[in-house]
Write a protein that holds these residues in place. Structure first.
Motif, PDB file in Angstrom:
ATOM      1  N   GLY A 209       0.816  -1.221   0.000  1.00  0.00           N
ATOM      2  CA  GLY A 209       0.000   0.000   0.000  1.00  0.00           C
ATOM      3  C   GLY A 209       0.845   1.263   0.000  1.00  0.00           C
ATOM      4  N   LEU A 210       1.875   1.297   0.859  1.00  0.00           N
ATOM      5  CA  LEU A 210       2.725   2.490   0.932  1.00  0.00           C
ATOM      6  C   LEU A 210       3.528   2.651  -0.356  1.00  0.00           C
ATOM      7  N   GLY A 211       3.983   1.539  -0.908  1.00  0.00           N
ATOM      8  CA  GLY A 211       4.735   1.608  -2.149  1.00  0.00           C
ATOM      9  C   GLY A 211       3.898   2.150  -3.290  1.00  0.00           C
ATOM     10  N   ALA A 212       2.629   1.707  -3.357  1.00  0.00           N
ATOM     11  CA  ALA A 212       1.733   2.178  -4.407  1.00  0.00           C
ATOM     12  C   ALA A 212       1.454   3.671  -4.254  1.00  0.00           C
ATOM     13  N   SER A 213       1.275   4.120  -3.033  1.00  0.00           N
ATOM     14  CA  SER A 213       0.999   5.548  -2.789  1.00  0.00           C
ATOM     15  C   SER A 213       2.190   6.414  -3.201  1.00  0.00           C
ATOM     16  N   ILE A 214       3.397   5.970  -2.846  1.00  0.00           N
ATOM     17  CA  ILE A 214       4.587   6.741  -3.205  1.00  0.00           C
ATOM     18  C   ILE A 214       4.778   6.759  -4.728  1.00  0.00           C
ATOM     19  N   TRP A 215       4.514   5.615  -5.373  1.00  0.00           N
ATOM     20  CA  TRP A 215       4.643   5.576  -6.836  1.00  0.00           C
ATOM     21  C   TRP A 215       3.648   6.528  -7.498  1.00  0.00           C
ATOM     22  N   TRP A 216       2.401   6.541  -6.990  1.00  0.00           N
ATOM     23  CA  TRP A 216       1.414   7.470  -7.539  1.00  0.00           C
ATOM     24  C   TRP A 216       1.871   8.914  -7.335  1.00  0.00           C
ATOM     25  N   SER A 217       2.446   9.224  -6.168  1.00  0.00           N
ATOM     26  CA  SER A 217       2.920  10.587  -5.890  1.00  0.00           C
ATOM     27  C   SER A 217       4.000  10.993  -6.890  1.00  0.00           C
ATOM     28  N   ALA A 218       4.916  10.074  -7.202  1.00  0.00           N
ATOM     29  CA  ALA A 218       5.969  10.385  -8.166  1.00  0.00           C
ATOM     30  C   ALA A 218       5.392  10.588  -9.566  1.00  0.00           C
ATOM     31  N   GLU A 219       4.390   9.762  -9.942  1.00  0.00           N
ATOM     32  CA  GLU A 219       3.756   9.937 -11.249  1.00  0.00           C
ATOM     33  C   GLU A 219       3.058  11.283 -11.344  1.00  0.00           C
ATOM     34  N   ALA A 220       2.381  11.670 -10.278  1.00  0.00           N
ATOM     35  CA  ALA A 220       1.687  12.953 -10.274  1.00  0.00           C
ATOM     36  C   ALA A 220       2.668  14.114 -10.366  1.00  0.00           C
ATOM     37  N   MET A 221       3.785  13.980  -9.693  1.00  0.00           N
ATOM     38  CA  MET A 221       4.798  15.059  -9.709  1.00  0.00           C
ATOM     39  C   MET A 221       5.357  15.265 -11.113  1.00  0.00           C
ATOM     40  N   THR A 222       5.547  14.179 -11.835  1.00  0.00           N
ATOM     41  CA  THR A 222       6.149  14.262 -13.163  1.00  0.00           C
ATOM     42  C   THR A 222       5.114  14.281 -14.284  1.00  0.00           C
ATOM     43  N   GLN A 223       3.819  14.373 -13.929  1.00  0.00           N
ATOM     44  CA  GLN A 223       2.721  14.354 -14.893  1.00  0.00           C
ATOM     45  C   GLN A 223       2.778  13.101 -15.791  1.00  0.00           C
ATOM     46  N   ALA A 224       3.159  11.975 -15.191  1.00  0.00           N
ATOM     47  CA  ALA A 224       3.254  10.725 -15.937  1.00  0.00           C
ATOM     48  C   ALA A 224       2.162   9.737 -15.546  1.00  0.00           C
TER      49      ALA A 224
END
Length: 392
Positions: A209-224
């Motif tokens: 769960g935490l890994g998925a949340s952090i990955w989503w945060s990185a995608e949002a930051m880079t608009q990916a």
């Protein structure tokens, strides 16, 4: 009786008086002659004493003059003949003082100074910078040339990839990247806290769960982000909106700053003044006074035995700047590196050149006077123009 008696007196007493007077005059003349002779003799001794005192200032032999190659101040041709600014000036001084001499050569300035301090040379003539450290072991003549340090850089354009790598490992870039990554991790953790019980994408075991949340945060930051998953709670979506807006602005500013820095370096080059030296690879001449300046600026230079060796390293990209006495740099660049190396239009750390003399030599004063006379002569201006193109 009276007449006879008077005649006798005149005949006898007068002769005695005359003889006495003559003896007195003769004694006076002898005394005057003796006094005059002693005065003349004394005058000659005094005159000879002065002449000997002047002659004793310099050794009564052929002087040994030390030098080293330092174009354009001291240069030796294939036949072993010397010329240059310092050499020509010394010839002028020696001519004024009526000195005979021969030249001796040392490999570098440090050895030249050390040999002079031991008395191996009566005078040393080259591009010798007057410094406090050297003044402790030798005397210096009046300065004959004032200059400063210069910076040589390559005229070739800066490699883009090298500058990208240099920028990416710079302290400022790493700090900015670390801050972005830290904020991304924080946002991911908050999203996980808001969504873990309401959103299957961020639920399950802690690591998943935490890994998925952090990955989503990185995608949002880079608009990916692909949009197939995201927060569903009000708090999660509110945080997501704020994060997306902030990340867009942050990434835009970050990208613009990096691009601007790279473009500026491409246009202006790595080094444009003294303030840029601390962030680049710097070279200088071994055993030179320049090292003291660089040490004071906390710059660790790479040293070379010859100026030409340092400029070759500059050509090949082994160093980014070469720092040394500006007139010596300018001469070497003009003669051998005019198409690949340029001298920046800056000079700093003022310094002066002089002749080095062993400590306590009486003839230093005469050299000082002769140097001052020579550098105020029209011939000195011609010498500077001949070697440097300077119209002083």
């Amino acid at each position: 009786m009276m007449v006879v008696s008077l005649g006798v007196f005149n005949a006898s007493g007068g002769n005695e008086w005359l003889r006495g007077a003559l003896r007195y005059v003769r004694a006076v003349l002898i005394a005057l002659a003796a006094f005059g002779a002693s005065a003349i003799s004394g005058g000659n001794v005094y005159g000879q004493g002065l002449q000997q005192a002047d002659g004793q200032d310099f050794p009564q032999r052929e002087l040994v003059i030390g030098t080293k190659e330092a174009p354009p101040f001291a240069m030796k041709d294939a036949d072993g003949n010397w010329s240059g600014i310092s050499i020509d000036l010394w010839r002028e001084v020696a001519q004024r003082l009526g000195l005979k001499y021969r030249l001796g050569e040392e490999p570098n300035v440090q050895k030249l100074i050390e040999a002079t301090s031991r008395g191996d040379y009566d005078v040393s003539v080259a591009a010798i910078t007057i410094t406090a450290e050297r003044e402790r072991i030798v005397d210096f003549s009046q300065p004959f040339y004032d200059t400063g340090l210069g910076i040589a850089v390559s005229v070739n354009s800066v490699s883009v990839w090298r500058e990208i790598i240099r920028t990416m490992i710079s302290a400022g870039f790493l700090q900015a990247a670390g801050a972005l990554i830290g904020i991304s991790l924080l946002v991911g953790a908050l999203v996980w806290l808001f969504e873990r019980r309401h959103n299957e994408d961020f639920g399950g075991p802690l690591g998943r769960g935490l890994g998925a949340s952090i990955w989503w945060s990185a995608e949002a930051m880079t608009q990916a982000s692909t949009g197939h998953r995201g927060p569903i709670t009000i708090a999660g979506r509110a945080l997501a909106i704020v994060w997306m807006v902030v990340s867009i602005i942050t990434i835009a500013v970050f990208t613009a700053s990096v691009t601007s820095a790279l473009t500026t370096r491409q246009m202006r080059g790595l080094v444009n003044g003294v303030e840029d030296l601390s962030g680049v690879r710097v070279g200088t001449l071994a055993n030179s006074a320049t090292i003291s300046f660089l040490d004071g600026e906390r710059i660790k230079p790479r040293t070379f035995s010859q100026v030409a060796d340092g400029l070759k390293a500059l050509e090949t990209g082994s160093i980014d700047a070469f720092v040394y006495d500006k007139p010596l740099l300018a001469w070497t660049v003009e003669q051998h590196f005019s198409s690949t190396v340029q001298i920046l239009d800056v000079d700093f750390e003022p310094q002066s050149y002089g002749f080095a003399i062993p400590l306590g030599r009486a003839y230093r004063k005469e050299i000082d006077v002769a140097v001052l006379q020579a550098i105020h002569d029209q011939r000195w201006r011609r010498i500077l123009f001949q070697y440097l193109g300077e119209k002083r």
